[in-house]
Design a protein around this motif. Sequence first.
Motif, PDB file in Angstrom:
ATOM      1  N   ALA A   1      32.768 -40.453  19.024  1.00 23.25           N
ATOM      2  CA  ALA A   1      31.818 -41.417  18.472  1.00 23.25           C
ATOM      3  C   ALA A   1      32.424 -42.816  18.382  1.00 23.25           C
ATOM      4  O   ALA A   1      31.698 -43.814  18.416  1.00 23.25           O
ATOM      5  CB  ALA A   1      31.354 -40.969  17.092  1.00 23.25           C
ATOM      6  N   ASN A   2      33.751 -42.910  18.283  1.00 23.82           N
ATOM      7  CA  ASN A   2      34.399 -44.201  18.070  1.00 23.82           C
ATOM      8  C   ASN A   2      35.485 -44.565  19.074  1.00 23.82           C
ATOM      9  O   ASN A   2      35.925 -45.716  19.106  1.00 23.82           O
ATOM     10  CB  ASN A   2      35.026 -44.240  16.671  1.00 23.82           C
ATOM     11  CG  ASN A   2      33.970 -44.226  15.596  1.00 23.82           C
ATOM     12  OD1 ASN A   2      33.073 -45.053  15.590  1.00 23.82           O
ATOM     13  ND2 ASN A   2      34.063 -43.261  14.698  1.00 23.82           N
ATOM     14  N   TYR A   3      35.939 -43.590  19.857  1.00 23.60           N
ATOM     15  CA  TYR A   3      37.073 -43.848  20.742  1.00 23.60           C
ATOM     16  C   TYR A   3      36.785 -43.366  22.154  1.00 23.60           C
ATOM     17  O   TYR A   3      36.161 -42.325  22.344  1.00 23.60           O
ATOM     18  CB  TYR A   3      38.334 -43.164  20.195  1.00 23.60           C
ATOM     19  CG  TYR A   3      38.655 -43.620  18.796  1.00 23.60           C
ATOM     20  CD1 TYR A   3      39.180 -44.891  18.557  1.00 23.60           C
ATOM     21  CD2 TYR A   3      38.383 -42.812  17.698  1.00 23.60           C
ATOM     22  CE1 TYR A   3      39.449 -45.331  17.276  1.00 23.60           C
ATOM     23  CE2 TYR A   3      38.650 -43.245  16.404  1.00 23.60           C
ATOM     24  CZ  TYR A   3      39.178 -44.503  16.200  1.00 23.60           C
ATOM     25  OH  TYR A   3      39.427 -44.944  14.933  1.00 23.60           O
ATOM     26  N   GLY A   4      37.297 -44.102  23.132  1.00 28.72           N
ATOM     27  CA  GLY A   4      37.117 -43.723  24.524  1.00 28.72           C
ATOM     28  C   GLY A   4      38.002 -42.553  24.905  1.00 28.72           C
ATOM     29  O   GLY A   4      39.096 -42.382  24.365  1.00 28.72           O
ATOM     30  N   LEU A   5      37.534 -41.757  25.843  1.00 25.27           N
ATOM     31  CA  LEU A   5      38.264 -40.590  26.318  1.00 25.27           C
ATOM     32  C   LEU A   5      38.671 -40.814  27.770  1.00 25.27           C
ATOM     33  O   LEU A   5      37.850 -41.157  28.611  1.00 25.27           O
ATOM     34  CB  LEU A   5      37.384 -39.343  26.218  1.00 25.27           C
ATOM     35  CG  LEU A   5      37.928 -38.061  26.832  1.00 25.27           C
ATOM     36  CD1 LEU A   5      39.213 -37.631  26.153  1.00 25.27           C
ATOM     37  CD2 LEU A   5      36.874 -36.961  26.752  1.00 25.27           C
ATOM     38  N   TRP A   6      39.961 -40.597  28.043  1.00 24.88           N
ATOM     39  CA  TRP A   6      40.499 -40.676  29.395  1.00 24.88           C
ATOM     40  C   TRP A   6      40.933 -39.259  29.751  1.00 24.88           C
ATOM     41  O   TRP A   6      41.852 -38.716  29.152  1.00 24.88           O
ATOM     42  CB  TRP A   6      41.651 -41.664  29.412  1.00 24.88           C
ATOM     43  CG  TRP A   6      42.515 -41.697  30.622  1.00 24.88           C
ATOM     44  CD1 TRP A   6      42.244 -41.228  31.885  1.00 24.88           C
ATOM     45  CD2 TRP A   6      43.828 -42.256  30.696  1.00 24.88           C
ATOM     46  NE1 TRP A   6      43.299 -41.462  32.721  1.00 24.88           N
ATOM     47  CE2 TRP A   6      44.288 -42.095  32.022  1.00 24.88           C
ATOM     48  CE3 TRP A   6      44.652 -42.884  29.765  1.00 24.88           C
ATOM     49  CZ2 TRP A   6      45.539 -42.530  32.432  1.00 24.88           C
ATOM     50  CZ3 TRP A   6      45.901 -43.317  30.183  1.00 24.88           C
ATOM     51  CH2 TRP A   6      46.331 -43.150  31.501  1.00 24.88           C
ATOM     52  N   VAL A   7      40.237 -38.633  30.702  1.00 29.40           N
ATOM     53  CA  VAL A   7      40.536 -37.262  31.103  1.00 29.40           C
ATOM     54  C   VAL A   7      41.428 -37.310  32.337  1.00 29.40           C
ATOM     55  O   VAL A   7      41.113 -37.982  33.326  1.00 29.40           O
ATOM     56  CB  VAL A   7      39.249 -36.466  31.391  1.00 29.40           C
ATOM     57  CG1 VAL A   7      39.586 -35.039  31.815  1.00 29.40           C
ATOM     58  CG2 VAL A   7      38.347 -36.462  30.168  1.00 29.40           C
ATOM     59  N   ALA A   8      42.542 -36.598  32.272  1.00 30.12           N
ATOM     60  CA  ALA A   8      43.521 -36.583  33.358  1.00 30.12           C
ATOM     61  C   ALA A   8      42.906 -36.044  34.642  1.00 30.12           C
ATOM     62  O   ALA A   8      42.158 -35.071  34.623  1.00 30.12           O
ATOM     63  CB  ALA A   8      44.714 -35.715  32.959  1.00 30.12           C
ATOM     64  N   GLN A   9      43.245 -36.674  35.753  1.00 30.34           N
ATOM     65  CA  GLN A   9      42.880 -36.193  37.081  1.00 30.34           C
ATOM     66  C   GLN A   9      44.172 -36.038  37.858  1.00 30.34           C
ATOM     67  O   GLN A   9      44.803 -37.024  38.228  1.00 30.34           O
ATOM     68  CB  GLN A   9      41.965 -37.185  37.793  1.00 30.34           C
ATOM     69  CG  GLN A   9      41.738 -36.888  39.264  1.00 30.34           C
ATOM     70  CD  GLN A   9      41.068 -35.556  39.518  1.00 30.34           C
ATOM     71  OE1 GLN A   9      40.047 -35.255  38.924  1.00 30.34           O
ATOM     72  NE2 GLN A   9      41.649 -34.738  40.372  1.00 30.34           N
TER      73      GLN A   9
END
Length: 153
Positions: free
Chosen positions: A135-143
């Motif tokens: 809700a408040n923070y961006g998510l960076w998903v590993a590739q």
Amino acid sequence: MTLNGIDISNWQAGINLSAVPADFVIMKATEGTSYVSPEADGQYQGAKSAGRLLGVYHFATGVGAVEEAKFFLSNVQGYLGEAILVLDWEGAVVTQGVGYAKAFLDYVYQQTGIRPLIYMSKSVTSSYDWSTVSANYGLWVAQYADSNPTGYQ
């Protein structure tokens, strides 16, 4: 808009970032409450000189969310306002749960006014309920690179 980038640490010591076709570079700055990457500032300055977008990250170890956030911030003060801030959430610390990660992110935001990102693998993303964080923070998903073409490797 699509951007291609890399994250680097002391394992990429001496990397010539002007030769890397990346739009952004995110450097490991700290880990736990005692480790500062000896390569971080040189890499940061190299990426900045090459005109790349910038980021710095903290590798969490589980020794205390607020303590780790304080340590991270004390070592990245000179980058605030230029770089995105990231929490690297992988390894044994994952078992500490979402609340630990959120406490780190909240502290960084409260102290800087900057909302950090959180970085994790796809399996960690799907193994926990991140709704209180997303809700408040961006998510960076590993590739992770493999033999399947995904664009930027």
